[in-house]
Enzyme design. Structure first.
Site, PDB file in Angstrom:
ATOM      1  N   HIS A  27     -31.117   8.221   2.649  1.00 53.29           N
ATOM      2  CA  HIS A  27     -31.547   9.083   1.536  1.00 53.29           C
ATOM      3  C   HIS A  27     -31.765  10.498   2.043  1.00 53.29           C
ATOM      4  O   HIS A  27     -32.770  10.814   2.690  1.00 53.29           O
ATOM      5  CB  HIS A  27     -32.837   8.569   0.888  1.00 53.29           C
ATOM      6  N   CYS A  28     -30.820  11.346   1.752  1.00 54.22           N
ATOM      7  CA  CYS A  28     -30.948  12.762   2.101  1.00 54.22           C
ATOM      8  C   CYS A  28     -30.071  13.547   1.121  1.00 54.22           C
ATOM      9  O   CYS A  28     -29.343  12.954   0.317  1.00 54.22           O
ATOM     10  CB  CYS A  28     -30.525  13.005   3.551  1.00 54.22           C
ATOM     11  N   HIS A  29     -30.187  14.851   1.169  1.00 50.73           N
ATOM     12  CA  HIS A  29     -29.481  15.704   0.204  1.00 50.73           C
ATOM     13  C   HIS A  29     -28.813  16.874   0.916  1.00 50.73           C
ATOM     14  O   HIS A  29     -29.189  17.231   2.036  1.00 50.73           O
ATOM     15  CB  HIS A  29     -30.464  16.306  -0.813  1.00 50.73           C
ATOM     16  N   TYR A  45     -35.701  23.390 -10.534  1.00 49.67           N
ATOM     17  CA  TYR A  45     -36.190  24.102  -9.349  1.00 49.67           C
ATOM     18  C   TYR A  45     -35.018  24.750  -8.638  1.00 49.67           C
ATOM     19  O   TYR A  45     -33.865  24.337  -8.821  1.00 49.67           O
ATOM     20  CB  TYR A  45     -36.933  23.148  -8.398  1.00 49.67           C
ATOM     21  N   ARG A 120     -26.851   7.946  -9.627  1.00 48.90           N
ATOM     22  CA  ARG A 120     -28.309   7.981  -9.716  1.00 48.90           C
ATOM     23  C   ARG A 120     -28.767   8.253 -11.144  1.00 48.90           C
ATOM     24  O   ARG A 120     -28.264   9.177 -11.792  1.00 48.90           O
ATOM     25  CB  ARG A 120     -28.838   9.080  -8.797  1.00 48.90           C
ATOM     26  N   ASP A 246     -35.138  11.712   3.454  1.00 43.12           N
ATOM     27  CA  ASP A 246     -35.308  12.591   2.283  1.00 43.12           C
ATOM     28  C   ASP A 246     -35.157  14.075   2.639  1.00 43.12           C
ATOM     29  O   ASP A 246     -35.547  14.950   1.856  1.00 43.12           O
ATOM     30  CB  ASP A 246     -36.639  12.362   1.562  1.00 43.12           C
TER      31      ASP A 246
HETATM   32  C1  0GY Z   1     -36.141  13.138  -3.712  1.00 44.81           C
HETATM   33  C2  0GY Z   1     -37.242  13.598  -4.546  1.00 44.81           C
HETATM   34  C3  0GY Z   1     -37.276  14.643  -5.401  1.00 44.81           C
HETATM   35  C4  0GY Z   1     -36.183  15.408  -5.879  1.00 44.81           C
HETATM   36  C5  0GY Z   1     -34.951  14.945  -6.153  1.00 44.81           C
HETATM   37  O1  0GY Z   1     -32.848  15.117  -7.011  1.00 44.81           O
HETATM   38  C6  0GY Z   1     -33.903  15.697  -6.840  1.00 44.81           C
HETATM   39  O2  0GY Z   1     -34.127  16.824  -7.238  1.00 44.81           O
HETATM   40  O3  0GY Z   1     -34.624  13.729  -5.806  1.00 44.81           O
HETATM   41  C7  0GY Z   1     -38.605  15.000  -5.920  1.00 44.81           C
HETATM   42  O4  0GY Z   1     -38.809  16.168  -6.297  1.00 44.81           O
HETATM   43  O5  0GY Z   1     -39.495  14.112  -5.961  1.00 44.81           O
HETATM   44  O6  0GY Z   1     -35.865  11.963  -3.628  1.00 44.81           O
HETATM   45  O7  0GY Z   1     -35.506  13.966  -3.125  1.00 44.81           O
END
Ligand code: 0GY
Length: 295
Positions: A27-29, A45, A120, A246
């Site tokens: 789980h990462c972005h 945001y 998701r 994360d």
């Molecule tokens: C996470 C949590 C958050 C954000 C997102 O997609 C997102 O913007 O997942 C959060 O703000 O709790 O899992 O990254």
């Protein structure tokens, strides 16, 4: 970026815990870079950039081997930054996308080619305007033939509202961050018991035991109040749990975690080598790289 945005840790520690070879950050972005992949107009945001190269650097620094990149809400249903990262990953990353109901079969096939293995659904109101359940169910039906799964993000208080949707989905379902329990409540109390029961009663439901930094009231870097929740899930559902950093930790307001120290918590929630292997390798490989069958 937003005025109160906390950027990711500039120099995470080298973890004391050595992850087994082949470990997956599930789980990462990636964010942007915004000049190449603009954020979505409807976003709630505006983050700092967090590029694929910075993610690979963190992966190597932490001694991990692979990433599962989850489309973040700041990019809406525009999955181009995600696909760009997957295309550059040499097979070492898979993705979870966001799509609308009008996504075409060609678009789904292209996401599949790039390495997307899930969609998701997000119910966290500060992040998205949620979609009707019947729309989400139809999206799940569209992606089921690709052997994709659905990732669901919600707050614990919303579980009763979405319980029937979750249990009606025709795919595997992965729940983010243990369904965000209120960890000031007892681990054996009614709220978390309802989550445990959901997993007990539905063998297709998995959970990420991620984000102690988001859930904790005691804070870094022990996050002692969260560990009983993650430990319980790893113990009882060892073949249906995933772990992730994360990174880059969107919307953290209290502090920014040290990713190395997050890894150091793993032996506390998965105390044996076989549990660590399940959590970090066998489970994510089964979900994201099933064709490799070497786990
Ligand atoms: C996470 C949590 C958050 C954000 C997102 O997609 C997102 O913007 O997942 C959060 O703000 O709790 O899992 O990254």
């Amino acid at each position: 970026m937003d005025a109160d945005w906390l950027p990711f840790h500039p120099a995470p520690s080298v973890p004391v815990f050595k992850a087994p070879a082949g470990a997956v950050d599930a789980h990462c972005h990636v964010f942007g870079p915004a000049d190449q992949f603009p954020f979505a107009p409807q976003r709630k945001y505006t983050p700092c950039d967090a590029s694929k190269d910075q993610l690979w650097h963190l992966r190597d620094h932490l001694g991990l081997s692979r990433n599962v990149i989850v489309q973040a809400t700041c990019h809406g249903n525009d999955n181009r930054a995600l696909v760009d990262a997957l295309d550059a990953a040499n097979g070492r990353a898979r993705g979870v996308a966001s799509v609308a109901e009008d996504v075409t079969d060609d678009e789904l096939n292209e996401l599949n080619r790039a390495g997307v293995r899930g969609v998701r659904f997000n119910f966290v109101r500060r992040l998205v305007d949620t979609q009707p359940h019947d729309v989400l169910r139809r999206i799940a039906e569209r992606v089921a033939p690709l052997a994709w799964h659905i990732v669901i993000y919600f707050e614990a208080a919303d579980l009763p509202d979405i319980h029937d949707l979750i249990t009606s989905l025709p795919t595997r379902v992965v729940i983010d961050h243990m369904g965000r329990p209120d960890v000031s409540r007892p681990v054996e109390g009614p709220e978390f018991s309802a989550f445990v029961r959901l997993m007990r009663d539905n063998a297709n439901i998995w959970s990420k035991v991620s984000c102690p930094e988001r859930l904790s009231n005691v804070g870094p870097h022990g996050y002692e109040d969260v560990l009983p929740f993650s430990s319980l899930l790893v113990r009882e559902f060892s073949d249906r749990v995933l772990w992730g950093t994360d990174w880059p930790h969107p919307n953290m307001k209290t502090h920014m975690p040290d990713d190395g120290k997050l890894l150091d918590l793993i032996p506390q929630i998965a105390p044996t080598q076989s549990l660590q292997r399940a959590l970090l390798i066998d489970n994510p490989m089964r979900l994201y790289w099933p064709e490799e069958k070497s786990f």
